[in-house]
Design a protein around this motif. Structure first.
Motif, mmCIF file in Angstrom:
data_model
loop_
_atom_site.group_PDB
_atom_site.id
_atom_site.type_symbol
_atom_site.label_atom_id
_atom_site.label_comp_id
_atom_site.label_asym_id
_atom_site.label_seq_id
_atom_site.Cartn_x
_atom_site.Cartn_y
_atom_site.Cartn_z
ATOM 1 N N SER A 648 0.941 -1.156 0.267
ATOM 2 C CA SER A 648 -0.125 -0.086 -0.067
ATOM 3 C C SER A 648 0.905 1.347 0.014
ATOM 4 C CB SER A 648 -0.881 0.040 1.281
ATOM 5 O OG SER A 648 -1.853 -1.041 1.145
ATOM 6 N N VAL A 649 1.926 1.309 0.687
ATOM 7 C CA VAL A 649 2.796 2.237 0.769
ATOM 8 C C VAL A 649 3.568 2.513 -0.616
ATOM 9 C CG1 VAL A 649 5.260 3.220 1.767
ATOM 10 C CG2 VAL A 649 3.259 2.264 3.103
ATOM 11 N N ALA A 650 3.802 1.314 -1.558
ATOM 12 C CA ALA A 650 4.351 1.218 -2.484
ATOM 13 C C ALA A 650 3.773 1.877 -3.700
ATOM 14 C CB ALA A 650 4.842 -0.145 -2.994
ATOM 15 N N GLU A 651 2.259 1.787 -3.554
ATOM 16 C CA GLU A 651 1.142 2.107 -4.517
ATOM 17 C C GLU A 651 1.109 3.654 -4.290
ATOM 18 O OE1 GLU A 651 -3.805 1.900 -5.202
ATOM 19 O OE2 GLU A 651 -2.618 0.863 -3.489
ATOM 20 N N VAL A 652 1.332 4.199 -3.124
ATOM 21 C CA VAL A 652 1.187 5.679 -3.121
ATOM 22 C C VAL A 652 2.515 6.311 -3.462
ATOM 23 C CG1 VAL A 652 1.134 7.725 -1.487
ATOM 24 C CG2 VAL A 652 -0.626 5.748 -1.322
ATOM 25 N N VAL A 653 3.626 5.901 -2.866
ATOM 26 C CA VAL A 653 4.757 6.524 -2.919
ATOM 27 C C VAL A 653 5.518 6.424 -4.479
ATOM 28 C CG1 VAL A 653 7.534 6.244 -2.505
ATOM 29 C CG2 VAL A 653 5.730 6.275 -0.802
ATOM 30 N N ASN A 654 5.167 5.267 -5.160
ATOM 31 C CA ASN A 654 5.697 5.100 -6.521
ATOM 32 C C ASN A 654 5.089 5.800 -7.508
ATOM 33 O OD1 ASN A 654 7.484 3.125 -5.352
ATOM 34 N ND2 ASN A 654 6.565 1.456 -6.252
ATOM 35 N N SER A 655 3.808 6.310 -7.182
ATOM 36 C CA SER A 655 3.098 7.160 -8.196
ATOM 37 C C SER A 655 3.064 8.571 -7.853
ATOM 38 C CB SER A 655 1.797 6.471 -8.196
ATOM 39 O OG SER A 655 0.885 6.628 -7.125
ATOM 40 N N ASP A 656 3.649 8.946 -6.769
ATOM 41 C CA ASP A 656 3.472 10.652 -6.355
ATOM 42 C C ASP A 656 4.298 11.284 -7.217
ATOM 43 O OD1 ASP A 656 3.514 13.001 -5.102
ATOM 44 O OD2 ASP A 656 2.767 12.228 -3.371
ATOM 45 N N PRO A 657 3.810 11.949 -7.930
ATOM 46 C CA PRO A 657 4.926 13.136 -8.910
ATOM 47 C C PRO A 657 5.800 13.724 -7.958
ATOM 48 C CG PRO A 657 2.628 13.698 -8.815
ATOM 49 C CD PRO A 657 2.520 12.600 -8.231
ATOM 50 N N ASP A 658 5.667 14.049 -6.803
ATOM 51 C CA ASP A 658 6.403 14.958 -6.049
ATOM 52 C C ASP A 658 7.702 13.909 -5.694
ATOM 53 O OD1 ASP A 658 4.777 17.167 -5.854
ATOM 54 O OD2 ASP A 658 3.948 16.882 -3.902
ATOM 55 N N GLY A 661 10.902 9.827 -8.706
ATOM 56 C CA GLY A 661 11.733 8.807 -8.604
ATOM 57 C C GLY A 661 12.820 8.452 -7.497
ATOM 58 N N ARG A 662 12.822 9.614 -6.775
ATOM 59 C CA ARG A 662 13.819 9.219 -5.646
ATOM 60 C C ARG A 662 13.485 8.228 -4.594
ATOM 61 N NH1 ARG A 662 13.284 15.560 -3.532
ATOM 62 N NH2 ARG A 662 11.220 15.203 -4.603
ATOM 63 N N LEU A 663 12.231 7.817 -4.677
ATOM 64 C CA LEU A 663 12.064 6.571 -3.781
ATOM 65 C C LEU A 663 11.066 5.596 -4.597
ATOM 66 C CD1 LEU A 663 10.498 8.368 -0.493
ATOM 67 C CD2 LEU A 663 12.967 7.509 -0.756
ATOM 68 N N LYS A 664 11.499 4.361 -4.752
ATOM 69 C CA LYS A 664 10.715 3.310 -5.044
ATOM 70 C C LYS A 664 10.802 2.177 -4.158
ATOM 71 C CE LYS A 664 9.543 4.443 -9.296
ATOM 72 N NZ LYS A 664 10.474 4.184 -10.568
ATOM 73 N N ILE A 768 -0.437 6.623 8.527
ATOM 74 C CA ILE A 768 -0.662 5.336 8.530
ATOM 75 C C ILE A 768 -2.373 5.500 9.092
ATOM 76 C CG2 ILE A 768 -0.772 2.756 9.091
ATOM 77 C CD1 ILE A 768 2.359 3.443 9.415
ATOM 78 N N LYS A 769 -2.483 6.092 10.141
ATOM 79 C CA LYS A 769 -3.724 6.241 10.577
ATOM 80 C C LYS A 769 -4.868 6.760 10.129
ATOM 81 C CE LYS A 769 -3.922 7.332 14.928
ATOM 82 N NZ LYS A 769 -3.627 8.306 16.479
ATOM 83 N N ASP A 770 -4.515 7.924 9.114
ATOM 84 C CA ASP A 770 -5.418 8.926 8.534
ATOM 85 C C ASP A 770 -6.010 8.262 7.073
ATOM 86 O OD1 ASP A 770 -3.556 9.294 6.578
ATOM 87 O OD2 ASP A 770 -3.010 11.572 7.478
ATOM 88 N N GLY A 771 -5.369 7.186 6.731
ATOM 89 C CA GLY A 771 -5.871 6.377 5.504
ATOM 90 C C GLY A 771 -5.051 6.815 4.407
ATOM 91 N N THR A 772 -4.054 7.465 4.507
ATOM 92 C CA THR A 772 -3.164 7.788 3.273
ATOM 93 C C THR A 772 -2.890 6.616 2.541
ATOM 94 O OG1 THR A 772 -2.166 9.915 4.369
ATOM 95 C CG2 THR A 772 -0.924 9.047 2.668
ATOM 96 N N PHE A 773 -2.388 5.553 3.006
ATOM 97 C CA PHE A 773 -1.905 4.523 2.465
ATOM 98 C C PHE A 773 -3.059 3.547 2.266
ATOM 99 C CE2 PHE A 773 1.826 6.277 4.645
ATOM 100 C CZ PHE A 773 2.247 6.755 3.740
ATOM 101 N N SER A 774 -4.263 3.834 2.504
ATOM 102 C CA SER A 774 -5.437 2.896 2.304
ATOM 103 C C SER A 774 -6.715 3.323 2.052
ATOM 104 C CB SER A 774 -5.644 2.364 3.803
ATOM 105 O OG SER A 774 -5.816 3.501 4.831
ATOM 106 N N HIS A 775 -6.496 4.275 0.968
ATOM 107 C CA HIS A 775 -7.504 4.876 0.338
ATOM 108 C C HIS A 775 -8.753 5.623 1.239
ATOM 109 C CE1 HIS A 775 -6.190 3.323 -3.528
ATOM 110 N NE2 HIS A 775 -6.206 2.189 -2.910
ATOM 111 N N GLY A 776 -8.366 6.143 2.396
ATOM 112 C CA GLY A 776 -9.096 6.545 3.244
ATOM 113 C C GLY A 776 -9.816 5.681 4.420
#
Length: 859
Positions: A648-658, A661-664, A768-776
């Protein structure tokens, strides 16, 4: 095509040329009618010349696969090549077993529920020293060896470090010319094949045997019967002695399948004997004729279930019974096999312990204590005192865990149901043992409760680790810290009773598979500088230290690492469709998924870096590729939730334009030996971050270090010794020590206080708590968050700050590539201690009391 660098010494090349010049006719040579046939080293059937290898390969394609080249697939070619190589192992294999039989040699018998061997073909080519010849032969035929190697499935015979260690030990035993047999189960489906679906682990059958296995040799003529269930009955024998007979409910047939395991550049080829379960009566013809078709095959299905799957889920009573049946099945079959081997050349079992040294790899084979006693007393009429003396002198026990929940305990009720005779024997062993303890320590009830084989309570249990300790003459841990903690805590009472029984045998791994085969580019570079002696004596790697200031050598070292990273990057793209930057830090943790191994600590670091980018998109963060791999036990919810968190973290981090590519973040599914062979050589940073005092040893840490990865880790398991060998300056250390962990827990550990006091940590947990990595969805990862904040048994919160600061130092150091390269070279050069050859030599000298036996082939 990837180059192979299986380098040969001048001597081996001369031997090869000498062999090629020979002309022979036939497999056997008879000097007289009375002489037995002599197996020859080089003959027309199994010669090592290029032409003979080519002809044998094409013959096997035609006669074994039954196919013409015009219709052959890569898999057909793989099988033909596998049989070609197996043929060249067989005369060594038969000569090895014949030598042991004739010399009445003492043999090491390694009993293990797991043997994670990895693919055989490449390893056998390396150990036979013909990798390069085969590559050239195939090239002449327009074939690519690398493509054929990829056709072989990984044998599904293990899960993690326990099975990989056993495989390394078999390689070292053969390479050191130690007489040995490995014993285990021929699992039809292995543990499971891991898929990732919507970020979750999904398990499907690992049908690794669907097309057969060209490496194994079935031995149906050496089948043994295994009893299960039923009841016992006392009687008096012809001498008036009271005896017990076990009348089982059912019997299962154990059929051995042998896999030849060659040593590196030796004639020794030892067997790995794996048992397949079948029904004694596979088909009920009467039931079939009566129209009851299910009952006609019921016994077959029930019996074969025993060798179907590694570690069946034991969350149910049926699962527990199956797992105990598995353990007893392979132990009984193996011990019966050894007794048969012994009586072939001996008139009695009085000297059984002089012929066999049996090592119990963890508690899975601990029932061997009771089973050997049963066989000696009930089946062979021996008196109890003599049988107990032989049992203790024969068996030794390796402990692999400090986790109380991992020390197996079996319900007395289950034992009485499945193994009624063994329960009687265990009760008698315990009675005699506790009588001795009482006489030694004058009714010290505390120590009696601590060492009893039976855990009292509403549901009484048999403590299998205690049974192994009492029934063995040696007990060993697998790293210096682990052994000390065993003596101070886990097995403290036994160390108090028998301090002379305890040994440390720090684990090791074989450099043949884990450097030569996995990292041919590095192997070639090392050999070009110091010769190839390091493959049999890894301490010779120390000679590389004199090249740390050699600019050309350091440059080549970096280029090899980059090439290995490129190879892994291509694999990642092929499997996942994700592009990764080979100039980034490859930050890797691949191992069984478990809370104490703390994969989620690495995830917290990823989120911290992500938060820094979100606060300042231009933040100066050195690019990193975080690579995870490993399986969670099917019934282990928290471990599976950690896998979901990673993805789930990968899904967010890998696709965030900000992020730019610095993190995969990468999770490679179905981690196994062949995938490890791609990962270890490519890693820059090895994550060994378990809570101090929880990891017994680790072996992945050694594979990473040998291949030039630097370690970030705690003072846990073999990390301590790796750091001692590599030098503290070449190791990224963080976290509490085992003593500090114990003390903080004793004082009352409050994980929530770390959350309150550390703003960065609070921001990570809140993400993690606020749903950033779990679609809310704020509930999805709540079990992880709640555990970290209010329980945290593995003290991530306490180690978080130290870990983050250490990771900052990693990034600073990596920017200085000359410094990093120097550290990596010194790290690899100083890993000689962690060859499994060293470990096996220590077992041979101090526990097994066995010596090498040379296998001589006729020329």
């Amino acid at each position: 095509m990837r180059k192979s660098y299986n380098l040969k010494s001048i001597e081996s090349i001369e031997n090869q040329l000498s062999m090629i010049k020979k002309t022979t006719s036939g497999l056997f040579r008879n000097n007289s009618a009375k002489e037995e046939p002599t197996i020859r080293v080089e003959d027309d059937r199994t010669g090592m010349s290029s032409e003979t290898l080519k002809r044998a390969f094409l013959d096997n394609l035609f006669y074994i696969q039954g196919i013409n080249r015009s219709d052959a697939s890569n898999y057909d070619y793989y099988v033909a090549l596998a049989y070609t190589i197996r043929d060249r192992l067989l005369h060594r294999f038969l000569k090895t077993t014949d030598t042991y039989k004739k010399n009445r040699t003492k043999i090491v018998c390694y009993l293990s529920a797991e043997f994670l061997m990895g693919r055989h073909l490449g390893n056998n080519l390396v150990n036979l020293d013909i990798y390069q010849e085969i590559e050239e032969v195939l090239k002449e035929l327009g074939l690519d060896l690398e493509e054929l190697l990829e056709q072989e499935p990984d044998p599904g015979l293990g899960n993690g470090g326990l099975g990989r260690l056993a495989a390394c030990f078999l390689d070292s035993l053969a390479s050191l010319e130690i007489p040995a047999i490995g014993y285990g189960i021929r699992y039809e489906f292995g543990i499971f094949y891991q898929l990732i679906r919507d970020g979750w682990q999904a398990e499907i059958p690992d049908n690794w045997l669907r097309f057969g296995n060209p490496w194994e040799l079935p031995r149906p003529d050496e089948t043994v019967e295994i009893k299960l269930g039923g009841h016992t009955q006392g009687y008096h024998d012809s001498k008036g002695q009271y005896r017990v007979s076990w009348i089982p409910d059912r019997t299962v047939v154990a059929i051995p399948h042998d896999t030849p395991v060659p040593g590196y550049k030796t004639n020794t080829v030892n067997p790995l004997r794996l048992w397949k379960a079948e029904a004694s009566e596979a088909f009920n013809f009467e039931a079939f004729n009566a129209g009851n078709y299910d009952r006609a095959v019921e016994e077959k299905i029930n019996s074969e279930t025993i060798s179907k799957v590694l570690y069946p889920n034991d969350n149910t009573p049926a699962g527990k019974e199956l797992r105990l049946a598995q353990q007893y099945f392979f132990v009984s079959a193996s011990l019966q096999d050894l007794i048969r081997l012994h009586l072939r050349n001996n008139t009695s079992l009085d000297n059984f312990h002089e012929r066999f040294a049996i090592q119990l790899n963890d508690t899975h084979p601990a029932i061997a204590v009771a089973e050997l006693m049963r066989l000696l007393i009930d089946e062979h009429g021996m008196e109890w005192t003599q049988a107990w003396d032989i049992t203790q002198k024969t068996l030794s026990y390796t402990n692999h865990t400090l986790m109380p929940e991992a020390l197996e305990k079996w319900s007395v009720n289950l034992m009485e149901k499945l193994l009624p005779r063994h329960m009687e024997i265990i009760y008698h062993i315990n009675h005699l043992f506790l009588e001795n303890v009482r006489s030694w320590y004058h009714e010290n009830h505390e120590i009696i409760d601590q060492v009893s084989l039976i855990e009292e309570g509403e549901d009484k249990k048999v403590r299998m680790a205690h049974l192994a300790c009492v029934g063995s003459h040696a007990i060993n841990g697998v790293a210096a810290l682990h052994t000390e903690l065993l003596k101070q805590d886990t097995l403290r009472a036994f160390a108090f009773l028998w301090p002379e029984k305890f040994f440390n045998k720090t684990n090791g791994v074989t450099p043949r598979r884990w450097i030569l085969l996995s990292n041919p580019l590095l192997s070639k570079l090392i050999t070009s500088k110091i010769g190839d002696g390091w493959l049999k004596d890894l301490n010779q790697m120390r000679q590389l230290e004199k090249f740390v200031d050699d600019a050309q050598f350091c440059s080549e070292w970096r280029e090899i690492k980059k090439a290995n990273k490129q190879r892994l990057a291509e694999h990642i793209f092929k499997k996942l469709g994700i592009e990764v930057d080979v100039n980034s830090i490859f930050d890797v943790q691949v191992k069984r998924i478990h809370e104490y191994k703390r994969q989620h600590l690495m995830v917290l670091h990823i989120i911290d870096l992500y938060n820094r980018i979100k606060r300042n998109p231009d933040a100066d963060i050195y690019p990193r590729t975080f690579i995870f791999g490993g399986k969670a036990a099917p019934g282990y919810f928290m471990a599976k939730l950690i896998i979901k968190l990673v993805n789930s973290v990968a899904e967010v981090v890998n696709s965030d334009p900000d992020v730019r590519g610095r993190l995969k973040v990468i999770f490679l599914p179905n981690f196994n030996v062949s995938l490890g062979q791609k990962i270890y050589p490519a890693a820059d940073l090895s994550e060994q971050v378990s809570t101090a005092g929880k990891e017994a040893s680790g072996t992945g840490n050694m594979k990473f270090a040998m291949n030039g990865a630097l370690t970030i880790g705690t003072l846990d398991g073999a990390n301590i010794e790796i750091r001692e060998e590599a030098g503290a300056e070449n190791f990224f250390l963080f976290g509490l020590t085992a003593e500090e962990v114990y003390r903080r827990k004793a004082e009352g550990y409050n994980p929530h206080s770390y959350y309150e006091q550390n703003q960065e940590l609070r921001d990570v947990i809140d993400r993690i708590k606020d749903g950033t990595f779990s679609h809310g969805n704020t509930e999805l990862f709540k079990p992880i968050v709640d555990q970290l904040l209010y329980d945290d048994p593995y003290m991530l919160m306490a180690d978080y700050h130290s870990y983050i600061e250490c990771q900052k130092q990693v990034a600073i150091t990596y920017r200085d590539q000359e410094k990093w390269t120097r550290m990596a070279i010194l790290n690899s050069a100083r890993m000689g201690k962690f060859s499994s050859d060293r470990t096996i030599k220590e077992y041979c000298d101090e526990i097994w009391k066995v010596s090498p036996v040379k296998i001589k082939l006729e020329s």
